[in-house]
Design a protein around this motif. Sequence first.
Motif, mmCIF file in Angstrom:
data_model
loop_
_atom_site.group_PDB
_atom_site.id
_atom_site.type_symbol
_atom_site.label_atom_id
_atom_site.label_comp_id
_atom_site.label_asym_id
_atom_site.label_seq_id
_atom_site.Cartn_x
_atom_site.Cartn_y
_atom_site.Cartn_z
ATOM 1 N N GLY A 220 64.161 29.878 23.768
ATOM 2 C CA GLY A 220 64.318 30.974 24.720
ATOM 3 C C GLY A 220 64.108 30.503 26.149
ATOM 4 O O GLY A 220 64.341 29.351 26.496
ATOM 5 N N GLY A 221 63.640 31.407 27.015
ATOM 6 C CA GLY A 221 63.415 31.058 28.408
ATOM 7 C C GLY A 221 64.683 30.524 29.051
ATOM 8 O O GLY A 221 65.780 31.043 28.825
ATOM 9 N N ASP A 222 64.540 29.441 29.826
ATOM 10 C CA ASP A 222 65.706 28.912 30.530
ATOM 11 C C ASP A 222 66.688 28.200 29.603
ATOM 12 O O ASP A 222 67.761 27.782 30.031
ATOM 13 C CB ASP A 222 65.281 27.992 31.675
ATOM 14 N N GLN A 239 69.401 33.627 18.148
ATOM 15 C CA GLN A 239 68.040 33.484 18.655
ATOM 16 C C GLN A 239 67.049 33.937 17.593
ATOM 17 O O GLN A 239 67.172 35.029 17.039
ATOM 18 C CB GLN A 239 67.869 34.354 19.909
ATOM 19 N N PHE A 242 61.067 32.883 20.796
ATOM 20 C CA PHE A 242 61.063 32.698 22.252
ATOM 21 C C PHE A 242 59.792 31.960 22.666
ATOM 22 O O PHE A 242 58.884 32.529 23.261
ATOM 23 C CB PHE A 242 61.124 34.045 22.961
ATOM 24 N N GLY A 245 59.521 32.322 26.256
ATOM 25 C CA GLY A 245 59.658 33.662 26.811
ATOM 26 C C GLY A 245 60.999 34.304 26.525
ATOM 27 O O GLY A 245 62.013 33.611 26.437
ATOM 28 N N PRO A 246 61.028 35.652 26.423
ATOM 29 C CA PRO A 246 62.254 36.360 26.061
ATOM 30 C C PRO A 246 63.074 36.880 27.240
ATOM 31 O O PRO A 246 64.155 37.426 27.025
ATOM 32 C CB PRO A 246 61.714 37.541 25.241
ATOM 33 N N LYS A 247 62.580 36.758 28.463
ATOM 34 C CA LYS A 247 63.261 37.362 29.604
ATOM 35 C C LYS A 247 63.830 36.290 30.521
ATOM 36 O O LYS A 247 63.134 35.373 30.936
ATOM 37 C CB LYS A 247 62.291 38.265 30.377
ATOM 38 N N VAL A 248 65.120 36.453 30.841
ATOM 39 C CA VAL A 248 65.801 35.478 31.679
ATOM 40 C C VAL A 248 67.051 36.144 32.249
ATOM 41 O O VAL A 248 67.593 37.090 31.661
ATOM 42 C CB VAL A 248 66.165 34.223 30.844
ATOM 43 N N ALA A 249 67.522 35.660 33.393
ATOM 44 C CA ALA A 249 68.760 36.169 33.978
ATOM 45 C C ALA A 249 69.952 35.462 33.340
ATOM 46 O O ALA A 249 69.973 34.235 33.214
ATOM 47 C CB ALA A 249 68.763 35.938 35.487
#
Length: 330
Positions: A220-222, A239, A242, A245-249
């Motif tokens: 996950g992440g970048d 997927q 994560f 991390g689970p949040k990314v643009a």
Amino acid sequence: MVYPLTGRAVHIAKAGGPEVLTLGSDAPKSPAADEVLIKVAYAGVNRPDALQRAGLYDPPKGASPIPGLECAGEIVSVGQGVTQWKKGDKVCALLPGGGYADYAVTPAAHCLPVPYPMTLKQAACLPETFFTVWSNVFMRGGLQAGERFLVHGGSSGIGTTAIQLAKAFGARVFATAGTDEKCAACTDLGAEAAFNYRDSDFVEQMRAVGGADLILDMVGGDYIPRNLKALADDGRLVQIAFLQGPKVAVNFVQLMTRRLTMTGSTLRPQSDLAKARIADALHAQVWPLLNAGRIAPVMDQEFALEDVAAAHARMESSAHIGKIVLRVNG
């Protein structure tokens, strides 16, 4: 049978590091309808166990709070309606929880026979990773022979399983790992190439061979936008965790213009029926490979049940290659 008043079990004293795992007791329950009670010989250690211990992955409603999602052992009792198993059968099983204990209860349909050449210690390493890989790579990801498949964390329990299964079913396999030793382990298992992510860019490496048709990611992440760049047109990203991390643009225009697919799943919250269907597919399509010795779990290290904290520390160090197991009654 006459149930023991207590059996040993690992408890999570509070959310935290490996030191919060304590060995205590638990009263094993009798199996309900369509369930079996297993005397655990060995239990597999998995990342979701560590997440549960850290307070980041609560058990589903009704599941045992004792960690442990897979085991191998001997059936000591069967519930009403169970016809496919009997007392004395040796099985490996996917568990809703409770594997770090002398006894564990699980739906009978989530058990599989111990492959003929394998020990119970080896068999305890099969359910969680094989259910996860089969359901995500083949059922959800639709991997086909000849396709290019990239798995991150290729030296992990999931990774070593994914490499072997994808290779066995005719895919071209690629992997990432964090050391040259781990990369060598991936190629020894059948990966065409393994990229050390500390000094190599997997995006460039995959694009050089035409891009990945399917990527299995737990980082996950970048890695998410990089995975999309590494996919071939019409490629799929699956997927399953994560770690970064689970949040990314994400620029979703490329999903449209290149017809990419993003999906994923978690295994533990799925219905008993869904897991039973995965078990049936594994028994039909993968167990013959295990029985023939064409694939096998990669073993890292064994710990006694009372050394469960050291087992978790080993896993979280990421120094391991393959599966870590707890010896319970082995």
